[in-house]
Design an enzyme around this catalytic site. Structure first.
Site, PDB file in Angstrom:
ATOM      1  N   GLY A 352       0.805  -1.207   0.000  1.00  0.00           N
ATOM      2  CA  GLY A 352       0.000   0.000   0.000  1.00  0.00           C
ATOM      3  C   GLY A 352       0.843   1.263   0.000  1.00  0.00           C
ATOM      4  O   GLY A 352       0.451   2.285  -0.529  1.00  0.00           O
ATOM      5  N   LYS A 371      12.269  -0.696   1.653  1.00  0.00           N
ATOM      6  CA  LYS A 371      10.979  -0.208   1.172  1.00  0.00           C
ATOM      7  C   LYS A 371      11.122   1.242   0.736  1.00  0.00           C
ATOM      8  O   LYS A 371      11.624   2.069   1.483  1.00  0.00           O
ATOM      9  CB  LYS A 371       9.960  -0.314   2.298  1.00  0.00           C
ATOM     10  CG  LYS A 371       8.600   0.183   1.907  1.00  0.00           C
ATOM     11  CD  LYS A 371       7.551  -0.638   2.570  1.00  0.00           C
ATOM     12  CE  LYS A 371       6.278  -0.531   1.777  1.00  0.00           C
ATOM     13  NZ  LYS A 371       5.312  -1.521   2.143  1.00  0.00           N
ATOM     14  N   ASP A 467      -2.224  -1.569   8.707  1.00  0.00           N
ATOM     15  CA  ASP A 467      -2.289  -2.338   7.468  1.00  0.00           C
ATOM     16  C   ASP A 467      -2.044  -3.818   7.752  1.00  0.00           C
ATOM     17  O   ASP A 467      -1.216  -4.456   7.113  1.00  0.00           O
ATOM     18  CB  ASP A 467      -1.302  -1.769   6.439  1.00  0.00           C
ATOM     19  CG  ASP A 467      -1.753  -2.036   4.999  1.00  0.00           C
ATOM     20  OD1 ASP A 467      -2.887  -2.515   4.808  1.00  0.00           O
ATOM     21  OD2 ASP A 467      -0.961  -1.788   4.075  1.00  0.00           O
TER      22      ASP A 467
END
Ligand SMILES: *[C@@H]1O[C@H](CO)[C@@H](O)[C@H](O)[C@H]1NC(C)=O
Ligand SMILES: *[C@@H]1O[C@H](CO)[C@@H](O)[C@H](O)[C@H]1NC(C)=O
Ligand SMILES: *[C@@H]1O[C@H](CO)[C@@H](O)[C@H](O)[C@H]1NC(C)=O
Ligand SMILES: *[C@@H]1O[C@H](CO)[C@@H](O)[C@H](O)[C@H]1NC(C)=O
Ligand SMILES: *[C@@H]1O[C@H](CO)[C@@H](O)[C@H](O)[C@H]1NC(C)=O
Ligand SMILES: *[C@@H]1O[C@H](CO)[C@@H](O)[C@H](O)[C@H]1NC(C)=O
Ligand SMILES: *[C@@H]1O[C@H](CO)[C@@H](O)[C@H](O)[C@H]1NC(C)=O
Ligand SMILES: *[C@@H]1O[C@H](CO)[C@@H](O)[C@H](O)[C@H]1NC(C)=O
Length: 669
Positions: A352, A371, A467
């Protein structure tokens, strides 16, 4: 005579102002010549489709000619309009932002943003009197920054998104004057009347379903002189924006008149709103010259940019205040080398928030997952980095360790320990190479629960994950489940990122109150954890577009098995008969309870973990009067209430008090 000619010439210069009072009526827009912006379009059936189920977009339509709104002494004319609209979100609890009827000085509003600004304003000019914008909003998301009253309201907006007056959507029935609620995003067409009385200086807004005549009592009425707001000529039209939710905003018909009452629409002649079914195949795209020339252009540009890029390749940002976080800061160059220049081959996945790459740090040879998160806003970066540093101190065997970060222009890189087995979804969905057996799944579930409990209750601050889902659970060498990707969402709390809505998370795991109000709490994590429990036990995604329509939503599907007394029918067929019946049943029921649309009715992580460890018994589902859950439930339409047998167990782990039990699913919102 001379005077008349001079006047005409003047009007001509001012911009082709028609001297008569403009009026028009469109029963459908097939032959209408509207000026369209953004993703707005007119369908073959004549619907004005402002947005088409695309995220983070704006669609606008204006009557193409400017309209004279003032007389010679500068006071605003009366006007009246009526239109029929429909808002159809793909999933009922995750709609776009809504539709606004707009009077604006230009057909394109420069600098305006979508999302919560509806394509009308931006964060700097919101509420500025130089905007000269009048709007009536049909707003389906609650934005606290604009003091929105709820996620389903009608408001009058003058020069900004903070409504001067607003009310929950509804209408007063003629005769008895009873207020009936309406759901703007129900997909059902509704009619709106907006009227301005230039003598009384009064604005009124009225709403009604199509089968109801115009109510005598308006929903909103505001005494306000629009003369200083309107310019001599204005454009009139509609503006709409989507956020995280896939939503189609439609206008079916529109009638407008200056200095008079707009003609009634012929409701029977309006185009029909298509029902949203499973995803349609897109068959537009005529590939050809435009694409090729675009590719050539891009190649040329990238060639030119090559030398520039080389120079900037390793540029990173460091400010004085960051020096104290030294140990947690990675050099961009090291990460670049580690990931072989962020090669596609090293791509582990896309989440996401951004893409994740595998890498090996050059000196220490430690394997890491990097990331990349794009982030335009500098605001809040300092707080965020402080948090990364402190989150770096989080230690729990069910969390993926966060090693540090690196900052570049408009980009943030987070470095996590690498988990060679990858994420849990690869072990349960589709045709996994190594499907996990039940014992392994149950262990992963307990691990994740204990990691979440640590984040919520056992660390020095409450950390909301935001999440939780199978693809964010990584499996370590010993097949333990470890939650990854935590802390990231906080970036969006601190650094306001106006491009996105405030809702961060994944469809199917978003609690109704979260997607509506954008507020993440431990309880919204519990909701997502419920979806996670179901997906692990059933081996299916929370929203499976390939399933038959009535089975798309996993919670509903499990719930329907439960109501028919066969909850074990929902278990993942890949498990065969190799599972502990009681444990699977516990996990499925716990999943349903966590998916409760009422946040107060959900258990907390401590109670959940106790249940999973069998320290306490699960409350009898039947004693909780559960009736449907999750996404569609909260819509509150078409649900039967299941009133089951009296509570039978005294060992109720969650000690629901009666008010909670009553509010349980007693019809949603
Ligand atoms: C929506 O419209 C845009 C622009 O017209 C198009 O690129 C996109 O594919 C459409 N999306 C859907 C889901 O129809
Ligand atoms: C549509 O409106 C534009 C702007 O006023 C005008 O230039 C154009 O000629 C119109 N087209 C038709 C077919 O009426
Ligand atoms: C302006 O004109 C309107 C009629 O067009 C009239 O009702 C109003 O009194 C006038 N106002 C002033 C200040 O002259
Ligand atoms: C907001 O809009 C105004 C013009 O309406 C523009 O000048 C300004 O740059 C915009 N601000 C941002 C942050 O985009
Ligand atoms: C409103 O906008 C004008 C023009 O863009 C600007 O000069 C003025 O400073 C703004 N006022 C406020 C209060 O922001
Ligand atoms: C109402 O509108 C005016 C614009 O003239 C604005 O200045 C004012 O702040 C608004 N009031 C509220 C409560 O939003
Ligand atoms: C209508 O909605 C309001 C708030 O949105 C709520 O307080 C009221 O109870 C609702 N009325 C009915 C009849 O559902
Ligand atoms: C309201 O409208 C109805 C017709 O829709 C009419 O018969 C009735 O007299 C009106 N009531 C008032 C108080 O105006």
């Amino acid at each position: 005579m001379f005077f008349k000619i001079a006047l005409l010439a003047l009007y001509f210069l001012v911009g082709q102002v028609t001297m008569e009072d403009v009026g028009f009526k469109f029963n459908g827009f097939r032959s209408a010549n509207l000026s369209l912006n953004g993703i707005a379009g007119i369908t073959s059936s004549g619907l004005l489709q402002l947005t088409n189920a695309t995220r983070q977009e704006v669609g606008q339509a204006f009557y193409p000619s400017p309209i004279n709104f003032k007389n010679s002494n500068g006071s605003a004319f009366s006007f009246s309009t009526s239109f029929v609209f429909a808002i159809e979100p793909e999933y009922p609890d995750l709609s776009g932002h809504g539709i606004a009827f707009v009077l604006a000085p230009t057909r394109i509003i420069p600098g305006a943003r979508g999302s919560q600004f509806f394509g009308l304003f931006n964060e700097t000019n919101n509420d500025n009197s130089s905007n000269h914008v009048f709007a009536v909003e049909l707003d389906t998301i609650q934005n606290n920054e604009f003091r929105d009253i709820n996620f389903n309201h009608v408001g009058i907006d003058i020069n900004g998104m903070t409504s001067n007056i607003s009310k929950p959507a509804g209408y007063y029935a003629n005769g008895n004057g009873v207020l009936h609620n309406l759901t703007l995003y129900s997909g059902k067409p509704m009619q709106v009347w907006v009227e301005y009385d230039g003598l009384a200086k009064k604005i009124s807004v009225t709403l009604a379903p199509l089968d109801v005549n115009k109510p005598n009592t308006s929903l909103l009425s505001l005494l306000y002189d629009l003369s200083p707001i309107l310019k001599q000529t204005m454009y009139v039209g509609f503006s709409s924006s989507t956020g995280s939710g896939l939503t189609s905003h439609y206008v079916l018909g529109w009638s407008f008149k200056v200095n008079g009452i707009s003609q009634g629409l012929d409701l029977s002649r309006l185009p029909k709103v298509p029902r949203i079914g499973p995803k349609e195949k897109s068959k537009f795209l005529t590939i050809g010259l435009p694409t090729i020339s675009l590719v050539l252009l891009l190649t040329a540009i990238s060639g030119m940019a090559y030398y520039m890029r080389r120079k900037k390749k390793y540029a990173e940002e460091i400010e004085d205040w960051e020096l104290e976080y030294g140990p947690h800061r990675f050099k961009y160059r090291d990460l670049y080398v580690a990931t072989k220049g962020f090669r596609e081959k090293e791509l582990l996945g896309t989440g996401g928030f951004g893409r994740v790459f595998r890498g090996v740090l050059p000196t220490s040879k430690v394997q890491v997952a990097v990331k990349r998160v794009s982030h335009e806003s500098r605001q809040g970066m300092r707080e965020f980095v402080a948090e990364i540093a402190s989150l770096g101190r989080l230690r729990h065997r069910n969390l993926v360790p966060l090693l540090g970060y690196c900052r570049r222009k408009a980009e943030l890189l987070l470095v996590y320990e690498y988990m060679p087995n990858g994420s849990l979804d690869k072990f349960i969905y589709d045709q996994p190479k190594f499907p996990l057996n039940w014992d392994q799944r149950f262990r992963v579930i307990k691990g994740v629960a204990s990691g979440l409990l640590y984040l919520h209750e056992e660390w020095e601050q409450v950390v909301v994950h935001r999440d939780v889902k199978a693809s964010n659970v990584l499996v370590d060498g010993e097949l333990n489940g470890r939650l990854g990707d935590f802390g990231l969402a906080r970036l969006y709390d601190h650094g306001t990122d106006p491009q996105t809505t405030h809702v961060v998370g994944t469809l199917g795991y978003l609690a109704p109150e979260h997607s509506r109000c954008g507020r993440a709490t431990p309880s919204t994590d519990v909701y997502a954890f419920g979806a996670f429990l179901l997906e692990v036990a059933c081996g299916r995604r929370p929203i499976d577009n390939r399933a038959p329509t009535e089975d798309i939503i996993l919670v509903d599907w499990v719930f329907s098995h439960w109501t028919s007394g066969e909850i074990l029918q929902a278990v993942d067929p890949k498990l065969g008969n190799e599972y502990v019946k009681e444990e699977v049943e516990l996990v499925l029921k716990l999943g349903l309870i966590c998916s409760h649309s009422d946040a107060d009715a959900r258990p907390n992580m401590r109670q959940i973990l106790l249940c999973l460890e069998s320290a306490v018994a699960l409350p009898e589902l039947s004693s909780l009067r559960i009736s449907g859950a999750g996404i569609t439930f909260a819509h509150g339409e078409g649900f039967d209430e299941f009133i089951m047998s009296k509570p039978s167990s005294a060992s109720n782990a969650f000690s629901y008090d009666s008010s909670v039990a009553d509010s349980l699913l007693s019809g949603g919102r």
